[in-house]
Design an enzyme around this catalytic site. Structure first.
Site, PDB file in Angstrom:
ATOM      1  N   LYS A   1       0.822  -1.210   0.000  1.00 49.83           N
ATOM      2  CA  LYS A   1       0.000   0.000   0.000  1.00 49.83           C
ATOM      3  C   LYS A   1       0.859   1.264   0.000  1.00 49.83           C
ATOM      4  CE  LYS A   1      -4.154  -2.018   2.034  1.00 49.83           C
ATOM      5  NZ  LYS A   1      -5.227  -1.863   3.044  1.00 49.83           N
TER       6      LYS A   1
ATOM      7  N   ASP B   1     -10.849   2.279   1.778  1.00 47.23           N
ATOM      8  CA  ASP B   1     -11.106   1.879   3.161  1.00 47.23           C
ATOM      9  C   ASP B   1     -11.815   3.000   3.916  1.00 47.23           C
ATOM     10  OD1 ASP B   1      -9.942  -0.621   2.936  1.00 47.23           O
ATOM     11  OD2 ASP B   1      -7.973   0.051   3.632  1.00 47.23           O
TER      12      ASP B   1
END
Length: 278
Positions: free
Chosen positions: A77, A114
């Site tokens: 990420k 998210d």
């Protein structure tokens, strides 16, 4: 339909993927392929086990149109953020990227779906919006929670005080630290740790004094974590990590295609393996 106009699938259909190492466990292909099928859209979503060089290759494929969208999972990420030409506001503030899109035909943009997933699931689960929030954990998941819930009275507890300090340095969101093992009566608890997923569970005292639970952990096979089950048995609002996983997948799919996903389909696939629209 979301704010993006629905797009016509490219020649040969959408080519989508999840990038990470490992990725063999990922539920993303099943969820996204089920939605492609339900909407009658040509395309395929696949798993790619990649290292940093593989991430660079995938970024190039995004820019040339060989790849039309990608989700990024651990441990890449941070790499995904560095390879992007631009970051959405949520991704920049959370310091994490889990989705790539191509904007204007040439700019690779990193997003954190998210953050959007937390906002969506909070509403769906009926979690209180006027109570303090105690985030348990201080990693990337906690960063996303802080950004998503920045308008709340936020607190954070983690085993290592230095991790809480590092979190404060990463996200421009005010919150107060709480000693590990302490509780905050009347708060909604956000479990941003693997507790309940890799052994162990949240302390019962935390749950007893809470008004709700947002558990980012989830179990294989769609079972509820022990903490979520405990809360629901006592008629307290709770959500688990599979709901969040499905919600972030919905947000990604909508970014890539402009199509809204059939209600509940991604979560049903994640929880049961059922892939029909039903």
């Amino acid at each position: 339909m979301n704010e993006r106009a629905a797009t016509v699938p490219p020649p040969g259909g959408y080519r989508l993927a999840v990038l990470g190492d490992p990725v063999s466990h990922s539920l993303s292909p099943a969820m996204h392929n089920a939605v492609l099928g339900a909407l009658g859209l040509e395309g395929v979503y696949s798993r790619r086990r990649v290292d940093e060089r593989g991430m660079t290759t995938a970024a190039s494929e995004m820019r040339t149109g060989e790849l039309h969208g990608a989700n990024i999972t651990m441990p890449h990420k941070g790499v995904a953020a560095r390879l992007a030409d631009s970051l959405s506001s949520d991704a920049a503030r959370a310091g994490s990227v889990n989705t790539w899109t191509l904007e204007g035909g040439e700019m690779l943009v990193g997003h954190s779906t998210d953050v959007e997933a937390i906002r969506r699931v909070w509403v769906r689960a009926g979690l209180p919006t006027d109570c303090p929030v105690l985030v348990v954990g201080a990693g990337g998941a906690a960063s996303a929670a802080m950004v998503a819930l920045e308008d709340r009275d936020l607190w954070c507890a983690a085993r290592r005080p230095e991790a809480v300090s590092a979190l404060a340095g990463r996200v421009d969101v005010p919150f107060r630290p709480l000693e590990w093992g302490g509780s905050l009566p009347g708060a909604v608890v956000v479990n941003a740790t693997p507790l309940g997923m890799r052994g162990g569970d949240l302390p019962v005292r935390l749950l007893e004094e809470s008004t709700g639970l947002f558990d980012m952990a989830y179990l294989a096979g769609g079972e509820e974590t022990g903490a979520v089950r405990w809360m629901r048995e006592r008629r307290k609002p709770a959500s688990d990590g599979l709901e969040m996983l499905a919600a972030q997948a919905e947000a990604s799919f909508e970014m890539w295609t402009g199509h809204e996903t059939p209600a509940g389909l991604m979560e049903r696939v994640a929880r049961t393996g059922e892939t029909s629209a039903g």
